[in-house]
Design an enzyme around this catalytic site. Structure first.
Site, mmCIF file in Angstrom:
data_model
loop_
_atom_site.group_PDB
_atom_site.id
_atom_site.type_symbol
_atom_site.label_atom_id
_atom_site.label_comp_id
_atom_site.label_asym_id
_atom_site.label_seq_id
_atom_site.Cartn_x
_atom_site.Cartn_y
_atom_site.Cartn_z
ATOM 1 N N ARG A 95 27.568 61.015 47.804
ATOM 2 C CA ARG A 95 27.594 60.844 49.252
ATOM 3 C C ARG A 95 28.724 59.389 49.288
ATOM 4 N NH1 ARG A 95 22.429 57.077 50.705
ATOM 5 N NH2 ARG A 95 23.289 57.494 52.135
ATOM 6 N N ARG A 190 14.347 71.224 25.187
ATOM 7 C CA ARG A 190 15.190 71.854 25.359
ATOM 8 C C ARG A 190 16.246 72.602 24.074
ATOM 9 N NH1 ARG A 190 13.577 71.894 30.626
ATOM 10 N NH2 ARG A 190 13.887 70.238 31.327
#
Lengths: 236, 236, 236, 236
Positions: A95, A190
């Protein structure tokens, strides 16, 4: 002339800072009148840490911090951000910033063919022709993707709108701060390892991040890491 | 024949379940011998809830739950998932499922021109020609994006690899469970309102989600909502 | 005349409310286009929940809530409040309320003699004379304790000051809201069971609370409970 | 001969370690290609931190850590432990250790008379005679309390049982690790200040802890502290 696009098949996990040590973990465990002195008893450190790990007394491991600067594609960050407890994040925002022209494409050795059933997939190499086609296809798509992004920006479209079509293989960057306990939870989920009590099936690209995190973790907290390995890689 | 792509300029936030009420919040606040009876005193409820809100006693609001099923583009979920405390998520996974062919494109009325300085942007409409071009460009990109995705899947590429190029405007779906306190934190940050003590500048698309969440919140916890509005939309 | 003191050797954990079910957990796991319909397939529910538990996919269990009103001595609440994640509390405050005259004393069958080494204690019964002496001593101390408390209050001392000497065996009361995932973490740590993969050594009094919580949990989420038991009582 | 009891009217909050700085907070906020270099621009640091504080962008403040060793009475720890997010604790356990003979008694200047209505109490000094009586009464009770505790231990009663009658004014000790964001939340709620946007009414004894924490915080993060003060002591 359009910005040149960089293609990467690796990730960056850069050590930034840390607080604490194996000794501090023992000190927080003892928390007695003379905790610091007692924790300094080197001969007893491994046994004490192993006891914490084995019986899953997790809180002493929280009195530490690890900090990394990570560069990886969005699809990796999407998984990473699901770790909520003991994790702080600050990610570059599409943004406010124009995202740099770096995209992830698989390496030739990335297994791309999925075998097995849901919940326990494994992956095998595609044939060389297929790998080559896919790499070319990903590069082509990424080039077009960034070209469209730049064209929208040039026409004055707001960054937060222009970025809407970006592929999840574009790279972004974040600061991540965690502690030894949340780090072990991350490593446990992970990475895929034979010596894990509980099996995990991570996507290879987040595992690439986890492997670098693990190297730093093992270096900074060697006794804790050894006990983690010895006790089935279960987060305490 | 390729799968037909659906374009949406809206989002879905479907109510699924909830637990608790304004009265329960008062009951948890009182937690005295006869809390349930005391909480049922309707005349005192508004004042008690207003006191909690004004002085920021947040914990009683946590003894509630709200549950929604959300469909929105990835770039919205990326923002939403940064809310860690008091939020539980389960999102459709592109590793295990083939993502449906639904993409977000801006509506004609979506402001696309950014004005102002960082941290306090506002947005204005683009001229009609630019809007039309952008909508067309987004549709074209999305069609190509899904076509590449399908082609990879047809060639036997694993889902987790095939999805790597998907645009962040593709729709995905999640279950989200929160409580009245974390809900107010979300509303405070993800809506832009004149009566906010602390200004927020959310991206319009997550604000569209927040507005639907707010409708349900106001319906289920009317006194809490009223106190939230009356006290500057500050999460207690 | 001083307030009459009540002595208790038990605790109260009263069911107040809940949200969700085994079926909802499966629904949140599937999160596909027709999750609700798929989750209703009763034949597949046990296998799906067992898969989540075995491979430690914990997040679907969070889309639920359980709420209890608990009465127990302060030393039990001190341990309970160390559970931070997925737990909301509202406890009666000695700053604002006068705590009722109820104290915990051990029952005759409470093991009071500690054997074994730190980290793996077990407990055995004291001889009857010792038990009797201890019970009398606790009662005497509690009577004096409450008498001093009341005397201070009568002299106009503020509640928050008058309460400073209260024993940690005085009863207090709280609302606690948790979810199926945090509930399993609590049960795993606060009960001592043969079939636990990881051993726990809870203080008997919090285990008494956990046993009642467990009964409610087993009743409301029977398949989840069965899978929890079948997989070594490890919180997913 | 019984152990000599120590009486204290103060608390200990000892600095143990920290990670990060104002500059690191700015660096985590920028998270751009050259964040470290940009963050080092000293002239821009105050403005950037003030912007984060004013608009309540809290996450950059989390990339820091603060660690203290605290000694205070149980009734203070009971309040402190209600801070769940961004706080890690390890407290001395009365199950495994014999608690040292140190008790809190109020100082002569501790206000003991409560005025005002619930939710907005203030406190005034008691008359000297009352203060003296109360101090004597607390000392007497504490002496008896510790004597009973020791007698039980001498008779072979398990530590976890012997401790059941201990007063909440006995001292205990903990390691606490927090970050700059959770620290500001703690300071906001646990100090009473004129310049606070949201009023707080902490018990004096936890405020005594908070004041020492605040000194360290102000020393380690001077720009952050200044912005916290300038923006109404609202945690971002």
């Amino acid at each position: 002339m359009p910005t040149e696009v960089t293609f990467r098949s690796d990730v960056t996990v850069e050590y930034r800072d840390h607080m604490g040590s194996d000794e501090r973990i023992v000190e927080a465990m003892l928390v007695s009148t003379d905790a610091a002195a007692a924790a300094a008893d080197l001969a007893k450190q491994p046994g004490r840490i192993n006891f914490l790990m084995r019986d899953r007394h997790g809180s002493p491991f929280e009195h530490t911090a690890l900090q990394f600067v990570v560069e990886a594609p969005i699809f990796v960050f999407r998984e990473w951000h699901r770790h909520r407890i003991g994790f702080s994040y600050n990610e570059m925002s599409g943004r406010y910033s124009i995202l740099p022209a770096t995209y992830y494409v698989i390496g030739y050795d990335r297994n791309t063919i999925q075998v097995g059933k849901p919940g326990a997939y494994s992956f095998e190499p595609g044939d060389p022709e297929l790998q080559e086609w896919l790499i070319g296809d990903m590069k082509e798509e990424s080039l077009e993707n960034y070209a469209r992004y730049e064209r929208r920006l040039e026409k004055g479209i707001a960054r937060e709108v222009a970025r809407m079509g970006l592929g999840v293989n574009i790279f972004t960057k974040m600061y991540v701060t965690l502690n030894a306990r949340s780090c072990m939870s991350f490593l446990s989920l992970r990475t895929k390892r034979e010596n894990s009590t509980f099996p995990s099936f991570p996507q290879r690209e987040i595992e690439m991040c986890a492997e670098i995190v693990e190297d730093h973790f093992a270096r900074i907290f060697p006794l804790t890491y050894k006990a983690f390995e010895a006790n089935g890689r279960v987060s305490p």
